[in-house]
Design a protein around this motif. Sequence first.
Motif, PDB file in Angstrom:
ATOM      1  N   HIS A  49       0.813  -1.099  -0.209  1.00 32.96           N
ATOM      2  CA  HIS A  49       0.005   0.013  -0.238  1.00 32.96           C
ATOM      3  C   HIS A  49       1.034   1.247  -0.128  1.00 32.96           C
ATOM      4  CE1 HIS A  49      -3.585   2.372   0.801  1.00 32.96           C
ATOM      5  NE2 HIS A  49      -2.713   2.943   1.792  1.00 32.96           N
ATOM      6  N   SER A  50       0.286   2.423  -0.222  1.00 31.58           N
ATOM      7  CA  SER A  50       1.057   3.829  -0.360  1.00 31.58           C
ATOM      8  C   SER A  50      -0.196   4.617  -0.229  1.00 31.58           C
ATOM      9  CB  SER A  50       1.890   4.111  -1.757  1.00 31.58           C
ATOM     10  OG  SER A  50       2.230   5.240  -1.628  1.00 31.58           O
ATOM     11  N   PRO A  51       0.030   5.558   0.858  1.00 26.62           N
ATOM     12  CA  PRO A  51       1.217   5.858   1.726  1.00 26.62           C
ATOM     13  C   PRO A  51       1.037   4.915   2.853  1.00 26.62           C
ATOM     14  CG  PRO A  51      -0.362   7.718   1.985  1.00 26.62           C
ATOM     15  CD  PRO A  51      -0.801   6.865   0.870  1.00 26.62           C
ATOM     16  N   VAL A  52       2.217   4.501   3.481  1.00 30.28           N
ATOM     17  CA  VAL A  52       2.530   3.670   4.542  1.00 30.28           C
ATOM     18  C   VAL A  52       3.307   4.652   5.742  1.00 30.28           C
ATOM     19  CG1 VAL A  52       3.415   1.604   5.606  1.00 30.28           C
ATOM     20  CG2 VAL A  52       1.932   1.478   3.616  1.00 30.28           C
ATOM     21  N   LEU A  53       2.935   4.792   6.528  1.00 34.87           N
ATOM     22  CA  LEU A  53       4.084   5.210   7.774  1.00 34.87           C
ATOM     23  C   LEU A  53       4.430   4.242   8.628  1.00 34.87           C
ATOM     24  CD1 LEU A  53       2.487   8.607   8.933  1.00 34.87           C
ATOM     25  CD2 LEU A  53       4.464   8.240   7.221  1.00 34.87           C
ATOM     26  N   THR A  54       5.912   4.131   9.090  1.00 26.85           N
ATOM     27  CA  THR A  54       6.108   3.159   9.903  1.00 26.85           C
ATOM     28  C   THR A  54       5.988   3.995  11.149  1.00 26.85           C
ATOM     29  OG1 THR A  54       8.589   3.908   9.671  1.00 26.85           O
ATOM     30  CG2 THR A  54       7.779   2.005   8.280  1.00 26.85           C
ATOM     31  N   VAL A  55       6.160   3.201  12.424  1.00 27.01           N
ATOM     32  CA  VAL A  55       6.193   3.755  13.663  1.00 27.01           C
ATOM     33  C   VAL A  55       7.265   4.982  13.721  1.00 27.01           C
ATOM     34  CG1 VAL A  55       6.637   3.418  15.999  1.00 27.01           C
ATOM     35  CG2 VAL A  55       5.205   2.065  14.820  1.00 27.01           C
ATOM     36  N   HIS A  56       8.537   4.540  13.121  1.00 21.32           N
ATOM     37  CA  HIS A  56       9.630   5.676  13.194  1.00 21.32           C
ATOM     38  C   HIS A  56       9.342   6.735  12.549  1.00 21.32           C
ATOM     39  CE1 HIS A  56      13.768   6.682  13.096  1.00 21.32           C
ATOM     40  NE2 HIS A  56      13.671   7.244  11.983  1.00 21.32           N
ATOM     41  N   GLU A  57       8.629   6.725  11.234  1.00 23.33           N
ATOM     42  CA  GLU A  57       8.364   7.901  10.493  1.00 23.33           C
ATOM     43  C   GLU A  57       7.365   8.573  11.304  1.00 23.33           C
ATOM     44  OE1 GLU A  57       8.881   6.692   5.711  1.00 23.33           O
ATOM     45  OE2 GLU A  57       7.188   5.488   7.077  1.00 23.33           O
ATOM     46  N   LEU A  58       6.262   7.984  11.922  1.00 26.79           N
ATOM     47  CA  LEU A  58       5.358   8.691  12.641  1.00 26.79           C
ATOM     48  C   LEU A  58       5.839   9.321  13.850  1.00 26.79           C
ATOM     49  CD1 LEU A  58       2.802   8.703  14.761  1.00 26.79           C
ATOM     50  CD2 LEU A  58       2.261   9.322  12.578  1.00 26.79           C
ATOM     51  N   VAL A  59       6.662   8.538  14.544  1.00 28.74           N
ATOM     52  CA  VAL A  59       7.225   9.343  15.592  1.00 28.74           C
ATOM     53  C   VAL A  59       8.131  10.633  15.319  1.00 28.74           C
ATOM     54  CG1 VAL A  59       8.898   8.940  17.472  1.00 28.74           C
ATOM     55  CG2 VAL A  59       7.281   7.105  17.004  1.00 28.74           C
ATOM     56  N   SER A  60       8.960  10.522  14.307  1.00 25.56           N
ATOM     57  CA  SER A  60       9.957  11.588  13.868  1.00 25.56           C
ATOM     58  C   SER A  60       8.996  12.810  13.375  1.00 25.56           C
ATOM     59  CB  SER A  60      10.680  11.185  12.657  1.00 25.56           C
ATOM     60  OG  SER A  60      11.632  10.191  13.127  1.00 25.56           O
ATOM     61  N   LEU A  61       7.751  12.394  12.702  1.00 29.36           N
ATOM     62  CA  LEU A  61       6.940  13.572  12.209  1.00 29.36           C
ATOM     63  C   LEU A  61       6.303  14.387  13.359  1.00 29.36           C
ATOM     64  CD1 LEU A  61       5.198  14.877  10.191  1.00 29.36           C
ATOM     65  CD2 LEU A  61       3.594  13.041  10.133  1.00 29.36           C
ATOM     66  N   ALA A  62       5.574  13.511  14.335  1.00 30.87           N
ATOM     67  CA  ALA A  62       4.912  14.213  15.567  1.00 30.87           C
ATOM     68  C   ALA A  62       6.012  14.884  16.134  1.00 30.87           C
ATOM     69  CB  ALA A  62       4.642  12.892  16.421  1.00 30.87           C
ATOM     70  N   ARG A  63       7.382  14.556  16.398  1.00 34.61           N
ATOM     71  CA  ARG A  63       8.186  15.556  16.992  1.00 34.61           C
ATOM     72  C   ARG A  63       8.370  16.800  16.223  1.00 34.61           C
ATOM     73  NH1 ARG A  63      12.098  10.438  19.390  1.00 34.61           N
ATOM     74  NH2 ARG A  63      10.907  10.046  21.316  1.00 34.61           N
ATOM     75  N   ASP A  64       8.537  16.646  15.009  1.00 38.09           N
ATOM     76  CA  ASP A  64       8.839  17.657  14.030  1.00 38.09           C
ATOM     77  C   ASP A  64       7.704  18.679  14.064  1.00 38.09           C
ATOM     78  OD1 ASP A  64      11.340  16.772  13.396  1.00 38.09           O
ATOM     79  OD2 ASP A  64      10.556  15.844  11.433  1.00 38.09           O
ATOM     80  N   MET A  65       6.546  18.248  14.403  1.00 40.93           N
ATOM     81  CA  MET A  65       5.329  19.320  14.483  1.00 40.93           C
ATOM     82  C   MET A  65       5.094  19.909  15.711  1.00 40.93           C
ATOM     83  SD  MET A  65       3.590  18.680  11.725  1.00 40.93           S
ATOM     84  CE  MET A  65       1.857  18.963  11.797  1.00 40.93           C
ATOM     85  N   LEU A  66       6.279  19.741  16.870  1.00 38.78           N
ATOM     86  CA  LEU A  66       6.231  20.374  18.138  1.00 38.78           C
ATOM     87  C   LEU A  66       4.876  20.199  18.837  1.00 38.78           C
ATOM     88  CD1 LEU A  66       8.141  23.613  16.765  1.00 38.78           C
ATOM     89  CD2 LEU A  66       9.069  21.269  17.904  1.00 38.78           C
TER      90      LEU A  66
END
Length: 446
Positions: free
Chosen positions: A362-379
């Motif tokens: 499937h696409s898009p797929v977020l791994t836990v690593h990607e989601l965690v990094s994204l959440a932190r970048d969003m402050l």
Amino acid sequence: MIRAFHARFTEVVRMKVAFFSFGACEGCRYRIVNEFAKIATLLEKYGIEIVREPLLGVKTEKNYDVAIIEGAVTSLDVERVKEIRRKAKFLIALGSCAFLGGIATLGYKYGVQADEYLKKGYSLGVPLHQIVKVDGYVRGCPASVDELVNVLEEIAVTGSISKYERRFEYEKQTDLVLDDGFLRLDTGKCIVCGRCIELCSKIYANVLTQAFRGYRVIVTTPAQISFLEAGCIRCGLCAAYCPVAAITYRNDVEAALKTAKNGGRVVIERQAVEAIAKALGIKPGQVIPLLKTLGFSKVEIVNPLSLIDAEKTGIVPYSSAEKRLVEQVFPEASKYLLEYPKLSLDKDTVLVTVCVARKEDHSPVLTVHELVSLARDMLITFKDLPEEQLESKNNDCNVKIAKGPEEVKAAIQDFLSNPRGIVVLQICPGGCAKGSGLHFPILNDY
């Protein structure tokens, strides 16, 4: 206990060893502490005393015969390193940072300028051998305890050390990029720690190897062929454990954010909920509000194991990675393969998973690593997120799950000898709870 252990040999000491750390994360020394039983056997057998290792509570620095140094060397470390060299009969470089310069030397290649760092008088790190004569090298990131034991035993038995050839230099003349749209290997970033090669071998894929010699050595596939041609099962473990992101998998963050902006929904695996909560230090019930904060209109939690028909007989790969593994490594079991639990999702849905291999489905797929990094970048202020009630955690559908390469191999062999029931294969060491898509600190050291 450790102090008492050292004291036992103070009257019969034949060799004294001291550990030092400079520009490194101390991961090599922590591995030694974690596997101290191997070192303890050596100490007792040959009357070796560790006179300096703060991680073991041994902080008093005495005279020593062997100095073991972890980490790259900066300008402020030079005189200290030279002093250690003068006092030691043998000096050993421990791990990739001391051996190759490690992450600190990436600045030479990419022109990194850390102004505040340089103002304090530090230079970018250099490998240990550029400052002093090194007698032995223990490779790895983190370093191999078994190799260290072998080197110390050689010194204890022979009073000398074999001439070690430095087969690697950080500055390589050969840079190679392999990119098939799913995995990307950039040898220009690689520190040749060998972790990816060891992991790939551990799961029986044996896709990655070393090519060339001396300063030209790189990590690559055999004859630099594509990943799939080399037999890659696309589990993503090489990318998950690479300490410098020399190997990466397809990044779907931008596509996921676009889906969220357009009012799309997100489907998240229950294991991913637990992993995200652990990585961010929040409660599992706060993960759903977190996803809604990112813009998703609806959040659904699923358990892929619930898609398995436990009444059938056969081998169920958890993803396309395990399917390829069986077909390539255990072909005799292929006739028993059943469909892996594949979620049917529309294009306006983002899947959040612990499994990198799901990116094939499937696409898009977020791994836990990607989601965690994204959440932190969003402050996002995580502590202010509300908590929603989650349904009770689904069980594993009463099927046998083989977790990790050893269990997978044993489960396949058992099934072939007695084909009955259902067995689910999860090739990642520790199973999908330690899957390749997790945030790095959650992963156990292989």
